[in-house]
Enzyme design. Sequence first.
Site, PDB file in Angstrom:
ATOM      1  N   TYR A 145     -16.956 -35.045 -71.483  1.00 12.80           N
ATOM      2  CA  TYR A 145     -17.394 -36.295 -70.865  1.00 12.80           C
ATOM      3  C   TYR A 145     -16.965 -37.435 -71.764  1.00 12.80           C
ATOM      4  CZ  TYR A 145     -20.648 -39.930 -69.218  1.00 12.80           C
ATOM      5  OH  TYR A 145     -21.198 -41.096 -68.736  1.00 12.80           O
ATOM      6  N   ASP A 240     -12.033 -38.056 -78.811  1.00 11.99           N
ATOM      7  CA  ASP A 240     -13.251 -38.768 -78.447  1.00 11.99           C
ATOM      8  C   ASP A 240     -14.351 -38.338 -79.426  1.00 11.99           C
ATOM      9  OD1 ASP A 240     -15.345 -39.053 -75.435  1.00 11.99           O
ATOM     10  OD2 ASP A 240     -15.632 -39.685 -77.521  1.00 11.99           O
ATOM     11  N   LYS A 268     -22.399 -44.656 -80.508  1.00 11.93           N
ATOM     12  CA  LYS A 268     -23.636 -44.054 -80.996  1.00 11.93           C
ATOM     13  C   LYS A 268     -23.958 -44.418 -82.459  1.00 11.93           C
ATOM     14  CE  LYS A 268     -23.027 -40.310 -77.657  1.00 11.93           C
ATOM     15  NZ  LYS A 268     -24.164 -40.358 -76.721  1.00 11.93           N
TER      16      LYS A 268
HETATM   17  P1  KE4 Z   1     -21.700 -44.318 -73.523  1.00 16.04           P
HETATM   18  O1  KE4 Z   1     -20.920 -45.121 -72.525  1.00 16.04           O
HETATM   19  O2  KE4 Z   1     -22.866 -43.537 -72.858  1.00 16.04           O
HETATM   20  O3  KE4 Z   1     -22.131 -45.130 -74.737  1.00 16.04           O
HETATM   21  O4  KE4 Z   1     -20.734 -43.199 -74.124  1.00 16.04           O
HETATM   22  C1  KE4 Z   1     -20.045 -42.318 -73.247  1.00 16.04           C
HETATM   23  C2  KE4 Z   1     -19.641 -41.069 -74.024  1.00 16.04           C
HETATM   24  C3  KE4 Z   1     -18.323 -40.917 -74.391  1.00 16.04           C
HETATM   25  N1  KE4 Z   1     -17.919 -39.840 -75.110  1.00 16.04           N
HETATM   26  C4  KE4 Z   1     -18.811 -38.886 -75.486  1.00 16.04           C
HETATM   27  C5  KE4 Z   1     -18.331 -37.700 -76.271  1.00 16.04           C
HETATM   28  C6  KE4 Z   1     -20.176 -39.007 -75.140  1.00 16.04           C
HETATM   29  O5  KE4 Z   1     -21.053 -38.037 -75.515  1.00 16.04           O
HETATM   30  C7  KE4 Z   1     -20.609 -40.111 -74.387  1.00 16.04           C
HETATM   31  C8  KE4 Z   1     -22.054 -40.281 -73.931  1.00 16.04           C
HETATM   32  N2  KE4 Z   1     -22.923 -39.182 -74.180  1.00 16.04           N
HETATM   33  C9  KE4 Z   1     -24.038 -39.045 -73.265  1.00 16.04           C
HETATM   34  C10 KE4 Z   1     -24.864 -37.862 -73.771  1.00 16.04           C
HETATM   35  N3  KE4 Z   1     -24.279 -36.621 -73.473  1.00 16.04           N
HETATM   36  C11 KE4 Z   1     -24.834 -40.280 -73.159  1.00 16.04           C
HETATM   37  C12 KE4 Z   1     -26.201 -40.090 -72.534  1.00 16.04           C
HETATM   38  C13 KE4 Z   1     -26.310 -40.767 -71.190  1.00 16.04           C
HETATM   39  O6  KE4 Z   1     -25.312 -40.727 -70.402  1.00 16.04           O
HETATM   40  O7  KE4 Z   1     -27.397 -41.320 -70.917  1.00 16.04           O
END
Ligand code: KE4
Length: 428
Positions: A145, A240, A268
């Site tokens: 993701y 990523d 994060k």
């Molecule tokens: P954000 O747009 O949520 O800040 O980041 C997206 C993203 C991109 N790449 C990786 C490897 C990520 O884990 C994420 C976001 N992680 C999720 C948790 N698995 C965020 C939690 C959520 O969607 O509320």
Amino acid sequence: MMSRVKSEQLFAEALKYIPGGVNSPVRAFRGVGGTPFFVNKAKGSKVWDIDGNEHIDYVGTWGPAILGHAHPKIIKAVQQTAEQGTSFGIPNPLEVTMAKLVCDALPSVQKVRMCNSGTEACMSAIRLARGFTKRDKIIKFDGCYHGHADSLLVKAGSGALTFGHPDSAGVPAAFTQHTIVLPYNDVDAVKAAFEANKDQIAGIIIEPVPGNAGLYLPRPGYLEFLRTITKEHGALLIFDEVMTGFRLSVGGAQKIYGITPDLSTFGKIIGGGLPVGAFGGRTEIMDYLAPLGPVYQAGTLSGNPLAMAAGIANLEELQSSGAYCALDERAEQLEAGMKGAAKAANIPVQFNSIGSMFCGYFTEKPVHNLADAMTSDRERFKKYFHGMLNEGIYFAPSQFEAGFISTAHTAADIDKTVQAAAKVMKTL
Ligand code: KE4
């Protein structure tokens, strides 16, 4: 049984004004059933819900809270910075401090651009890869993701080479036609993709350690293979590291595995809990970005002083406090305890972990990719999740998420968690 009456009442209210009652779908407990609880206080390894129930937290706001919640140095940095103003939209010194911290920590990053989420970071890195290579196609992997940008909301097909089909309403097929989705850890699938799309692939984007389908690890040599084949074909390798950056080590997963990607994305931890994203790489690529080059990317709050202050405090404390040794110790204690609890309960659990990230799958099958992860017994996971929650242990409300340990988790926290798991697993 913990009372969560106030959370239930507030969730009913939230549903009137917020789609699904949440501002991000995974919080809605759709993966485990039941009603999400509301938190209004977090400190160290704990979160408290609005009914006053205390929980040991293994989600850590999905990664940023590597030092635990409300770390004094982060709180102080945000308070002091806020007194000078919350946003300028004008370059501020903290942006330079943050950029230097990231570039000093990662040899592959000569320049870095801040943005406001991991989604933005990954979306922008892909646009930059396409602009730099003048190619359109991108390879991603099932189970990985990279945020919710249109071209990345695609699901892999069975296991063969698959052109992306949108995984969300509202995403026109045209937006995902250049996205190739492959099984993770499958060398032949990547070779076939490059053969079938000669000189058309701008890059590969990958979570070097996928943490969005639970947690599984690259097979030995897999990341090295991706590095080699992308170089051979003039495509960029994009790591990523939104989740693994500064989590697995100061140098992220790329340091652990000894790989030099062309671009990396972050989020994060570098925001210390405030909204943040970043992407970086070699100068020759990064200078393709506006205002120097033809690839446009922008953000009102990019480099926001509060997010920079919180992130700088997080990174500086991480780098000075021997944090990673403490994290490894706690992680080893948790892994040993959880495996022991599963064995005693005679429950098949695959416990994957690396550094302070982990995931327990309820399956006999070792988990090396999404297909393996999907063999987990979801019903058993739901019972386990709620059983642990009632013991005051909060894991991610989905089988397909990673767990996180912080430096604030004590040996006593881990002991309590393991004892709860031993009790709950016997009921599954
Ligand atoms: P954000 O747009 O949520 O800040 O980041 C997206 C993203 C991109 N790449 C990786 C490897 C990520 O884990 C994420 C976001 N992680 C999720 C948790 N698995 C965020 C939690 C959520 O969607 O509320």
